[in-house]
Scaffold this motif. Structure first.
Motif, PDB file in Angstrom:
ATOM      1  N   PHE A   1       0.679  -1.271  -0.001  1.00 24.96           N
ATOM      2  CA  PHE A   1      -0.068  -0.026  -0.112  1.00 24.96           C
ATOM      3  C   PHE A   1       0.853   1.115  -0.076  1.00 24.96           C
ATOM      4  CE2 PHE A   1      -2.273  -3.471   2.083  1.00 24.96           C
ATOM      5  CZ  PHE A   1      -3.420  -3.427   1.482  1.00 24.96           C
TER       6      PHE A   1
ATOM      7  N   TYR B   1      -4.684   5.907  -2.825  1.00 25.27           N
ATOM      8  CA  TYR B   1      -3.931   4.799  -2.694  1.00 25.27           C
ATOM      9  C   TYR B   1      -3.896   3.704  -3.602  1.00 25.27           C
ATOM     10  CZ  TYR B   1      -4.024   6.008   2.407  1.00 25.27           C
ATOM     11  OH  TYR B   1      -3.791   6.577   3.527  1.00 25.27           O
TER      12      TYR B   1
ATOM     13  N   ASP C   1       0.886   5.726  -0.829  1.00 24.00           N
ATOM     14  CA  ASP C   1      -0.111   6.793  -1.399  1.00 24.00           C
ATOM     15  C   ASP C   1       0.630   7.274  -2.627  1.00 24.00           C
ATOM     16  OD1 ASP C   1      -1.896   7.534   0.551  1.00 24.00           O
ATOM     17  OD2 ASP C   1      -0.153   8.581   1.880  1.00 24.00           O
TER      18      ASP C   1
END
Length: 458
Positions: free
Chosen positions: A4, A78, A6
């Motif tokens: 994960f 994300y 940004d």
């Protein structure tokens, strides 16, 4: 391993995330990663975030999400791991469906943990094709709001899946392909052959087919279903769907209400169009997920050459090898790997759009009053094409759903030179005016957007 992260160009700063703390709502948005699904959902998220600056929106998109849209500082985008893409659409979808529960549950945990005080969810929004959206919403004890990426006609066909199967599926085989759905409000012009796969045709037992059926059974449980359309486009169907769902909110067309940021014209399409006569150019594009077979690519090219029409053709590089020798260098047009579609359609030189019939593309063509020649491939393409040809009368579907040289020439002539094309443009103008009214201050879409905003931000 699940990953994960940004997207740097759209993520909130750490200071902004921390200062948001536990104040205000936190909405998780789960995107379906295939086709054109992520883009309109990100656009509506952008609009909601701008209207609710105290709310925090965590947009989770498996795979490489389109991050070109500029988003407010209270949106975090994300990218999450979605398996190893193979390039085979069906295999990639099946792979995604095996991991979607794990990646989205983990993604929500990460999104909550990244706020200083663990800002818990207040609402979960998911694409209707994300089958785990309802489950994750229930686990978090929050409202589930779902986005249906096509229009009301396609939505109706899924909501009525059981009834349609009862009437037109015998011993596991689809029947009556030319029968119409005149027993469903607003669908009397839709034939069985126009329905998306997974209702009566296709592999109903595949993972994708089972997902579609699950969706058809659960949509009525959502707090609200919203669509990138406007009520006046499908009035009878919309009214019927409002009686079948807890709440149906038509909040589009987003091309007007939440227009995307300008994208670079990296291949010089617009300067080339500036040199062409008004309403003379054919624009050809089949979206991100469809390419006609070689024989049809050749048929399009031969029809363009024989018609001597100027053209802009957005075609992936790997497909160019199938075009006739010398065609790519034609003085009549340009073949590019990508074109800024909204800007191209809006250019006064473009007179017809040869398209797959995807719902976003169809709305963009309506917005620019450009008649369509539709060659459907899968999903909602067939039912959209049927609406274009038989209901709204703003274009035509290629004969038999396959490009041939002669039929393509006939379709081009209808759109650009015949009285029928003039009628299509007149109808397009009327529909565009309805769309502009819908997104106006007192319009139906504006009111529905406010209702959606109230649902997700309170």
């Amino acid at each position: 391993m699940l990953q994960f992260y940004d997207l740097p160009q759209t993520a909130m700063s750490k200071q902004t995330m921390q200062s948001s703390g536990g104040a205000g709502p936190h909405v998780a948005v789960l995107a379906y990663p295939f086709g054109s699904h992520p883009s309109p959902l990100l656009a509506i998220t952008r609009g909601l975030a701008s209207a609710a600056p105290n709310a925090l929106f965590s947009f989770l998109c498996p795979g490489k999400c389109n991050s070109s849209q500029q988003v407010p500082s209270n949106v975090r985008v994300y990218n999450v791991w979605d398996g190893a893409p193979t390039g085979n659409a069906l295999e990639d979808i099946a792979s995604f469906m095996k991991v979607e529960l794990a990646i989205f549950k983990k993604g929500v945990e990460v999104a909550v943990a990244e706020t200083e005080t663990g800002r818990k969810l207040s609402c979960l929004v998911s694409d209707a094709f994300v089958r785990v959206g309802k489950e994750i919403a229930e686990e978090n004890g929050v409202a589930w709001v779902t986005f249906f990426a096509s229009g009301a006609a396609s939505l109706s066909s899924h909501v009525y899946t059981d009834l349609i199967r009862q009437k037109f599926r015998v011993a596991g085989i689809a029947t009556g392909e030319d029968e119409t759905l005149d027993f469903i409000p607003g669908m009397s012009n839709v034939r069985i052959r126009d329905l998306p796969e997974g209702i009566v045709s296709g592999d109903l037992e595949s993972s994708f087919g089972r997902m579609l059926y699950q969706m058809s059974q659960e949509l009525h449980q959502a707090t609200a279903v919203f669509v990138n359309s406007f009520e006046e486009l499908h009035p009878s169907i919309t009214k019927d769907m409002e009686s079948k769902l807890k709440k149906l909110l038509s909040v589009g067309p987003l091309v007007f209400s939440t227009p995307p940021a300008t994208v670079p014209d990296s291949h010089g399409c617009l300067p080339w169009l500036d040199k062409q006569k008004p309403a003379t150019v054919a624009y050809i594009s089949f979206g991100s997920g469809a390419i006609p077979p070689p024989n049809e690519l050749i048929a399009i090219a031969e029809a363009l050459e024989a018609s001597r029409l100027p053209f802009v053709w957005s075609l992936r590089d790997q497909a160019k090898q199938h075009l006739p020798k010398g065609f790519v260098d034609s003085a009549n047009g340009m073949v590019v790997p990508w074109a800024p579609q909204i800007d191209v359609l809006a250019h006064g030189a473009v007179g017809v759009f040869i398209t797959h019939g995807g719902f976003n593309s169809m709305l963009e063509s309506i917005a620019s009053e450009v008649p369509m020649i539709v060659r459907p491939f899968f999903g909602d393409h067939m039912i959209n094409g049927r609406m274009v040809e038989a209901v709204w009368e703003i274009g035509v579907v290629v004969k038999g759903g396959i490009f041939t040289k002669n039929d393509t020439m006939n379709c081009l002539d209808m759109a650009l030179a015949q009285e029928k094309g003039s009628k299509w443009r007149k109808n397009l103008k009327a529909i565009k005016e309805m769309a502009l009214t819908a997104v106006g201050p007192q319009g139906s879409s504006a009111k529905n957007f406010k209702a959606l905003l109230d649902l997700v931000s309170n």
